[in-house]
Structures are given as structure tokens and as C-alpha cells.
Scaffold this motif. Structure first.
Motif, mmCIF file in Angstrom:
data_model
loop_
_atom_site.group_PDB
_atom_site.id
_atom_site.type_symbol
_atom_site.label_atom_id
_atom_site.label_comp_id
_atom_site.label_asym_id
_atom_site.label_seq_id
_atom_site.Cartn_x
_atom_site.Cartn_y
_atom_site.Cartn_z
ATOM 1 N N GLY A 25 -6.214 -1.667 -9.634
ATOM 2 C CA GLY A 25 -6.139 -0.574 -10.594
ATOM 3 C C GLY A 25 -4.843 0.211 -10.534
ATOM 4 N N GLU A 26 -4.207 0.277 -9.360
ATOM 5 C CA GLU A 26 -3.015 1.103 -9.189
ATOM 6 C C GLU A 26 -1.715 0.317 -9.038
ATOM 7 O OE1 GLU A 26 -2.534 4.367 -9.324
ATOM 8 O OE2 GLU A 26 -4.625 4.746 -9.832
ATOM 9 N N ILE A 27 -1.788 -0.925 -8.561
ATOM 10 C CA ILE A 27 -0.547 -1.622 -8.216
ATOM 11 C C ILE A 27 0.322 -1.922 -9.432
ATOM 12 C CG2 ILE A 27 -1.521 -3.966 -8.288
ATOM 13 C CD1 ILE A 27 1.161 -2.512 -5.859
ATOM 14 N N GLY A 28 -0.286 -2.182 -10.581
ATOM 15 C CA GLY A 28 0.507 -2.458 -11.777
ATOM 16 C C GLY A 28 1.399 -1.290 -12.149
ATOM 17 N N MET A 29 0.807 -0.098 -12.233
ATOM 18 C CA MET A 29 1.605 1.079 -12.584
ATOM 19 C C MET A 29 2.580 1.427 -11.473
ATOM 20 S SD MET A 29 1.205 1.938 -15.651
ATOM 21 C CE MET A 29 2.467 3.172 -15.382
ATOM 22 N N ALA A 30 2.198 1.197 -10.201
ATOM 23 C CA ALA A 30 3.111 1.475 -9.087
ATOM 24 C C ALA A 30 4.350 0.595 -9.181
ATOM 25 C CB ALA A 30 2.394 1.262 -7.756
ATOM 26 N N LEU A 31 4.153 -0.690 -9.457
ATOM 27 C CA LEU A 31 5.292 -1.595 -9.622
ATOM 28 C C LEU A 31 6.108 -1.238 -10.852
ATOM 29 C CD1 LEU A 31 3.565 -4.995 -8.741
ATOM 30 C CD2 LEU A 31 5.364 -3.865 -7.409
ATOM 31 N N SER A 32 5.427 -0.788 -11.907
ATOM 32 C CA SER A 32 6.129 -0.381 -13.125
ATOM 33 C C SER A 32 7.010 0.840 -12.866
ATOM 34 C CB SER A 32 5.129 -0.077 -14.240
ATOM 35 O OG SER A 32 5.796 0.306 -15.425
ATOM 36 N N ARG A 89 0.820 -1.222 0.000
ATOM 37 C CA ARG A 89 0.000 0.000 0.000
ATOM 38 C C ARG A 89 0.858 1.279 0.000
ATOM 39 N NH1 ARG A 89 -5.303 -0.901 -0.148
ATOM 40 N NH2 ARG A 89 -6.071 -2.891 0.668
ATOM 41 N N PRO A 90 2.000 1.326 0.707
ATOM 42 C CA PRO A 90 2.838 2.534 0.619
ATOM 43 C C PRO A 90 3.326 2.811 -0.805
ATOM 44 C CG PRO A 90 3.461 1.234 2.526
ATOM 45 C CD PRO A 90 2.516 0.379 1.736
ATOM 46 N N LEU A 91 3.552 1.752 -1.566
ATOM 47 C CA LEU A 91 3.978 1.916 -2.956
ATOM 48 C C LEU A 91 2.860 2.536 -3.789
ATOM 49 C CD1 LEU A 91 6.403 1.229 -4.840
ATOM 50 C CD2 LEU A 91 5.189 -0.881 -5.412
ATOM 51 N N ILE A 92 1.637 2.078 -3.561
ATOM 52 C CA ILE A 92 0.490 2.658 -4.260
ATOM 53 C C ILE A 92 0.329 4.127 -3.894
ATOM 54 C CG2 ILE A 92 -2.049 2.670 -4.325
ATOM 55 C CD1 ILE A 92 -2.010 -0.331 -4.414
ATOM 56 N N GLU A 93 0.487 4.454 -2.630
ATOM 57 C CA GLU A 93 0.347 5.848 -2.201
ATOM 58 C C GLU A 93 1.394 6.736 -2.851
ATOM 59 O OE1 GLU A 93 -2.218 7.169 -0.580
ATOM 60 O OE2 GLU A 93 -3.000 5.130 -0.794
ATOM 61 N N LYS A 121 18.410 0.179 -6.811
ATOM 62 C CA LYS A 121 18.711 1.093 -5.713
ATOM 63 C C LYS A 121 17.994 0.643 -4.437
ATOM 64 C CE LYS A 121 18.844 4.754 -9.197
ATOM 65 N NZ LYS A 121 18.190 6.022 -9.664
ATOM 66 N N HIS A 122 18.528 -0.377 -3.804
ATOM 67 C CA HIS A 122 17.880 -0.949 -2.623
ATOM 68 C C HIS A 122 17.674 0.091 -1.519
ATOM 69 C CE1 HIS A 122 18.119 -4.904 -4.322
ATOM 70 N NE2 HIS A 122 19.439 -4.949 -4.309
ATOM 71 N N SER A 123 18.636 0.976 -1.348
ATOM 72 C CA SER A 123 18.559 1.944 -0.252
ATOM 73 C C SER A 123 17.441 2.954 -0.446
ATOM 74 C CB SER A 123 19.893 2.677 -0.091
ATOM 75 O OG SER A 123 20.192 3.430 -1.257
ATOM 76 N N GLU A 124 16.964 3.108 -1.685
ATOM 77 C CA GLU A 124 15.903 4.063 -1.990
ATOM 78 C C GLU A 124 14.529 3.399 -2.121
ATOM 79 O OE1 GLU A 124 16.916 6.365 -5.430
ATOM 80 O OE2 GLU A 124 18.988 6.686 -4.781
ATOM 81 N N CYS A 125 14.491 2.076 -1.998
ATOM 82 C CA CYS A 125 13.259 1.330 -2.259
ATOM 83 C C CYS A 125 12.397 1.257 -1.006
ATOM 84 C CB CYS A 125 13.598 -0.072 -2.748
ATOM 85 S SG CYS A 125 12.140 -1.075 -3.088
ATOM 86 N N ILE A 126 11.134 1.654 -1.126
ATOM 87 C CA ILE A 126 10.258 1.685 0.050
ATOM 88 C C ILE A 126 9.665 0.319 0.381
ATOM 89 C CG2 ILE A 126 9.672 4.105 -0.315
ATOM 90 C CD1 ILE A 126 6.976 3.245 -1.393
ATOM 91 N N VAL A 127 9.941 -0.689 -0.460
ATOM 92 C CA VAL A 127 9.481 -2.042 -0.149
ATOM 93 C C VAL A 127 10.654 -3.012 0.008
ATOM 94 C CG1 VAL A 127 7.180 -1.798 -1.162
ATOM 95 C CG2 VAL A 127 9.088 -2.508 -2.614
ATOM 96 N N SER A 128 11.836 -2.499 0.228
ATOM 97 C CA SER A 128 13.028 -3.354 0.340
ATOM 98 C C SER A 128 12.942 -4.328 1.515
ATOM 99 C CB SER A 128 14.290 -2.500 0.457
ATOM 100 O OG SER A 128 14.228 -1.667 1.607
ATOM 101 N N SER A 129 12.206 -3.947 2.558
ATOM 102 C CA SER A 129 12.136 -4.788 3.759
ATOM 103 C C SER A 129 11.379 -6.089 3.534
ATOM 104 C CB SER A 129 11.485 -4.025 4.913
ATOM 105 O OG SER A 129 10.147 -3.700 4.613
#
Length: 212
Positions: free
Chosen positions: A175-182, A14-18, A195-203
Motif C-alpha cells: 500500500g505504501e511502497i509505490g508512493m514511497a518510490l514515486s 522499509r526506511p523509505l516507507i517510513e 542525488k545519490h548522496s541524499e538517497c536513503i537506499v543508495s547502499s
């Protein structure tokens, strides 16, 4: 380890979608007619290239009615730089003949994928940008790379990855997750040197955790 059971994917993503919610597709379109034409043209070509040629094309063919009147030679002159333009011109002519006017452009998965040159990926893009209820999840080359890296999918092709994403996530995220992942794949989770250090889903990312 079965990450489908171990990871709460809806919560994790969800943070990625936001972050990317409502961000327009990289194709620089002005309306759904333009988007439909551009998604057909961009297959096996780059968004940047299609954005470059689009203004001149849409000046000549501003709507579906104008496109329907164009002959093959005229379209070839306008689109000769596009990869596989012969096939794509035939698809666009078929679409224009079928749809006839912009107001008739369909927004359901069944109707969109019935059109020549429009697969599930393109249909999901059109539906997302049109703001209609999602019937699937957009899987482009970036999503096809990012989803297995995360561990949410194991498929090797778009259809399989889309099915796995749909099973792992509630419909209100489709509706949003595809473009968010893209966008994540374009900006952060690059094919090489992500860029692992910049990725908000790295954890929650298999790929990141395996490298740390």
C-alpha cells in the motif's frame, strides 16, 4: 548477480516507507470523488496542472451527482486545457453514469478497473488514499524509472514492474511502497543527475553502486 536473492528488499525498503508513510498524493484532492476525477484527468498531463484547474471545476461539480448532470459542452468548457480532454470527458461521464453518487465509489481493484479511464495505477492510488487493503502496487512513471535502477525489478512496463515488486515484497508493504518510490523519484532519483548522496537506499541501489 541475482539481486532478488542477494538483497533483502523488505528490510532495505522499509526506511523509505517510513520516510513517506501517509504522505498524501501530489494531487491536491479533498475527498475520494475529487481524487477519482483528478487521477483520470492527470493521465498524460501533470499533477500541477490538474491541481491548478481543480478548484474551479469542483466548485461547479462538487460531487458525482453534479458531474452526472453535466453535458459534454459544459465539461468541454471547463476542461479544454486538459490534454486529451475529449476522451477524459467521455470517461468521466461514463463513470458518473455508472457510480451516480459519491457513496457508491468502489474501492476494490476489480470494480475500479472496470470503470472507464481507471487502470491499475489509478486504482492503486485510489485504494491507497482511501485506506483500503492493497491489491497491488502503484507504478507510475517515477516508479517505472526507480525500481529498475534499484535492481528490484527488470521490467520495461508498469504491469511487469508491478508484478516484480509484488513478488519481492510482502503484502503489508504494497500500500505504501509505490508512493514511497514515486516520491523518491520526484525528489531524489531524478531522470538526470540523481542525488545519490541524499538517497536513503543508495547502499542497495544497482545504479548508484555502478557509478561509484
Amino acid at each position: 548477480m541475482d539481486l532478488f536473492k542477494q538483497t533483502d528488499w523488505p528490510k532495505a525498503l522499509r526506511p523509505l516507507i517510513e520516510k513517506y508513510r501517509d504522505k498524501q498524493h501530489p494531487l491536491d484532492y479533498k475527498n475520494i470523488y475529487q481524487l477519482m476525477v483528478m487521477v483520470v484527468l492527470s493521465a498524460q498531463d501533470s499533477d500541477a496542472h490538474i491541481n491548478k484547474i481543480a478548484p474551479a471545476f469542483f466548485e461547479k461539480y462538487p460531487d458525482m451527482r453534479a458531474l452526472a448532470k453535466a453535458n459534454t459542452q459544459e465539461l468541454t468548457d471547463a476542461l479544454s486545457d486538459v490534454r486529451f480532454h475529449g476522451n477524459k470527458i467521455a470517461w468521466l461521464q461514463d463513470i458518473a453514469s455508472e457510480v451516480k453518487e459519491d457513496k457508491n465509489i468502489p474501492t476494490t481493484m476489480k470494480e475500479l478497473t472496470a470503470l472507464k479511464g481507471v487502470g491499475r495505477k489509478s486504482a492503486n492510488v485510489i485504494k491507497r488514499e482511501a485506506g483500503t487493503e492493497p491489491e497491488g502496487i502503484m507504478v507510475d512513471l517515477h516508479v517505472l524509472r526507480v525500481a529498475p535502477r534499484l535492481g528490484i525489478a527488470k521490467g520495461k512496463n508498469a504491469d511487469k514492474v508491478e508484478k516484480e515488486l509484488m513478488e519481492a515484497l510482502p503484502k503489508d508493504m504494497w500500500g505504501e511502497i509505490g508512493m514511497a518510490l514515486s516520491f523518491l523519484g520526484r525528489e531524489t532519483c531524478r531522470p538526470t543527475n540523481p542525488k545519490h548522496s541524499e538517497c536513503i537506499v543508495s547502499s542497495v541501489c544497482d545504479y548508484c553502486l555502478a557509478q561509484t
